[in-house]
Design an enzyme around this catalytic site. Structure first.
Site, PDB file in Angstrom:
ATOM      1  N   ASN A 178       1.017  -1.218   0.073  1.00 37.69           N
ATOM      2  CA  ASN A 178       0.075   0.084   0.053  1.00 37.69           C
ATOM      3  C   ASN A 178       0.863   1.186   0.010  1.00 37.69           C
ATOM      4  O   ASN A 178       0.716   1.927   0.882  1.00 37.69           O
ATOM      5  CB  ASN A 178      -0.909  -0.022   1.291  1.00 37.69           C
ATOM      6  CG  ASN A 178      -2.094   0.801   1.010  1.00 37.69           C
ATOM      7  OD1 ASN A 178      -2.402   1.303   0.024  1.00 37.69           O
ATOM      8  ND2 ASN A 178      -2.798   1.134   2.173  1.00 37.69           N
ATOM      9  N   LYS A 278       1.085 -11.251  -2.699  1.00 36.30           N
ATOM     10  CA  LYS A 278       1.791 -10.483  -3.984  1.00 36.30           C
ATOM     11  C   LYS A 278       3.169 -10.323  -3.417  1.00 36.30           C
ATOM     12  O   LYS A 278       4.042 -10.542  -4.273  1.00 36.30           O
ATOM     13  CB  LYS A 278       1.078  -9.105  -3.969  1.00 36.30           C
ATOM     14  CG  LYS A 278       1.517  -8.152  -5.138  1.00 36.30           C
ATOM     15  CD  LYS A 278       2.880  -7.604  -4.643  1.00 36.30           C
ATOM     16  CE  LYS A 278       3.409  -6.434  -5.713  1.00 36.30           C
ATOM     17  NZ  LYS A 278       4.612  -5.692  -5.208  1.00 36.30           N
ATOM     18  N   ASP A 297      -0.203  -7.030  -8.736  1.00 41.56           N
ATOM     19  CA  ASP A 297      -0.332  -5.709  -8.068  1.00 41.56           C
ATOM     20  C   ASP A 297      -1.384  -5.146  -8.900  1.00 41.56           C
ATOM     21  O   ASP A 297      -2.250  -5.341  -9.701  1.00 41.56           O
ATOM     22  CB  ASP A 297       0.940  -4.970  -7.620  1.00 41.56           C
ATOM     23  CG  ASP A 297       1.679  -4.811  -9.254  1.00 41.56           C
ATOM     24  OD1 ASP A 297       0.957  -4.524 -10.350  1.00 41.56           O
ATOM     25  OD2 ASP A 297       2.630  -4.575  -9.339  1.00 41.56           O
ATOM     26  N   PHE A 347       5.312  -4.912 -16.275  1.00 39.45           N
ATOM     27  CA  PHE A 347       5.439  -4.017 -15.192  1.00 39.45           C
ATOM     28  C   PHE A 347       6.128  -2.779 -15.513  1.00 39.45           C
ATOM     29  O   PHE A 347       5.875  -1.655 -15.182  1.00 39.45           O
ATOM     30  CB  PHE A 347       5.940  -4.885 -14.050  1.00 39.45           C
ATOM     31  CG  PHE A 347       5.852  -4.083 -12.850  1.00 39.45           C
ATOM     32  CD1 PHE A 347       4.514  -3.746 -12.028  1.00 39.45           C
ATOM     33  CD2 PHE A 347       6.688  -3.248 -12.352  1.00 39.45           C
ATOM     34  CE1 PHE A 347       4.402  -2.924 -10.813  1.00 39.45           C
ATOM     35  CE2 PHE A 347       6.868  -2.450 -11.320  1.00 39.45           C
ATOM     36  CZ  PHE A 347       5.857  -2.429 -10.595  1.00 39.45           C
TER      37      PHE A 347
END
Length: 377
Positions: A178, A278, A297, A347
């Site tokens: 986060n 993750k 993610d 990514f």
DNA sequence: ACCTAACCTATAGC
DNA sequence: AGCTATAGGTTAG
């Protein structure tokens, strides 16, 4: 023929490895979210800590160049540097340094296994960048079966997965939950500065080894991490360090997970506080030799929805356990046993898209993503 | 088995 | 200038 870069002060002469640019792009790999320990100290020159040494890397068309910086002696340290370190009683300071050292030789579990300390610098780099893997061949395979990958690959060659130290990788990614890339980088720098052995100073920047498990498991570690702004992750870091020492066999036990099957390693990691699907997949992929691990993610979820929504056909609102599993399985079926490596390319491309200095591109992307009615729903 | 909020904090975006 | 939303997620219900 490539020419040798100008020598740096207090560093070994530059040496090189054969390594074409298509096989490795330092910028994409070292600042693409795999590791948080390298910075571009000069244009095209990357400085960071690897295997307990401070390196500067650069590349030419056909070579990867490297130099090692001289480690400073204890007495070289200026008093102000020592005092600027986190609030620690003097007696404890030495204890902490000793612990860090013990931790390094506690990596000695690893040294005994792989003999990292005895390895030539060139061998350390070959191992870290996994240069025995032909990236061009992998790109070719993925491009053959996946049109979207083919489009991305043209603009993002040389994105390979690093083979990182398991302790560093695990605790770095515990910090990513986060969180933003810029803040993650800051936090990890603070972590190393506060708990890791100091190696040297270049210009105004100091370089520290990644902390040992013992240092992160210390009695006051959580409180100190909270002071450093780790928030709820402070507890994750210290508790996980203790759990690794107590139940996973320490650094050597973590390293041992390289030899067990993916699912088993993943399961072991998920027992740690602050480690979910993750983060476990990140560590499996980037430190434990599990090339099939696909970390899912929010970025990869967006990419999956946008470009593979048809095949996936699902309309969940967030990355739940089920979404994670389904996306992972889908990419493994699409890309094969090195699916995690292909994911790293997409990514990295997605990250660049958003981090691009061209803010127009960014808002365009945001609008596109938000505006387009989800293919999934 | 699967899905929702709360969680520390910095920072971009209104 | 302040406020809100969100960021490479995990965890408790």
């Amino acid at each position: 023929m490539d020419s040798r870069p100008a020598p740096l002060p207090r560093a070994t002469p530059w040496r090189s490895l054969p390594c074409p640019r298509a096989e490795l792009r330092l910028d994409l790999v070292l600042s693409g979210g795999q590791t948080f320990r390298w910075s571009e100290t000069n244009p095209g020159y990357w400085t960071g800590v690897l295997a307990g040494r401070v390196w500067t890397l650069t590349q030419s068309e056909e070579h990867l160049w490297y130099t090692l910086h001289e480690e400073e002696k204890e007495e070289d340290r200026r008093e102000e540097d020592i005092l600027s370190e986190p609030p620690l009683k003097k007696g404890r300071r030495h204890q902490q340094l000793d612990t860090s050292r013990a931790g390094l030789s506690g990596h000695s579990g690893r040294e005994q296994i792989r003999g990292v300390d005895g390895l030539e610098p060139s061998q350390i780099l070959r191992d870290y960048f996994q240069l025995h893997i032909s990236l061009a061949a992998l790109y070719q395979g993925w491009s053959y079966t996946d049109a979207h990958f083919r489009n991305v690959a043209v603009k993002f060659p040389g994105v390979r997965v690093l083979r990182q130290d398991p302790v560093e990788c695990l605790f770095s990614f515990i910090c990513t939950s986060n969180n933003h890339l810029s803040r993650i980088t800051n936090m990890i720098q603070h972590l190393c500065q506060a708990f890791g052995r100091r190696l040297c100073q270049l210009d105004t920047k100091t370089y520290h080894a990644f902390p040992s498990l013992q240092a992160m498991a210390g009695a006051d570690a959580e409180a100190r991490l909270r002071e450093l702004g780790f928030g709820y992750r402070a507890r994750f870091v210290s508790e996980s360090a203790r759990a690794v020492l107590k139940t996973l066999g320490g650094a050597a036990g973590l390293q041992h997970l390289r030899t067990v099957p993916y699912e088993q390693a993943r399961h072991a990691l998920c027992t740690l506080p602050g480690v979910g699907a993750k983060v476990a997949d990140c560590v499996c992929l980037m430190a434990l030799d599990k090339a099939e691990a696909v970390p899912v993610d929010t970025h990869i979820w967006q990419v999956a929805k946008r470009y593979y929504g048809q095949e996936l056909g699902m309309g969940a609102r967030s990355v739940t356990e089920r979404v994670h599993r389904e996306i992972g399985n889908f990419f493994r079926s699409l890309w094969g046993p090195y699916a995690g490596w292909a994911q790293a390319v997409l990514f990295c491309a997605d990250l660049r898209k958003y981090e691009s200095p061209d803010s127009d591109a960014k808002s365009q992307c945001a609008k596109l993503t938000k505006g387009s009615p989800s293919i999934l729903t």
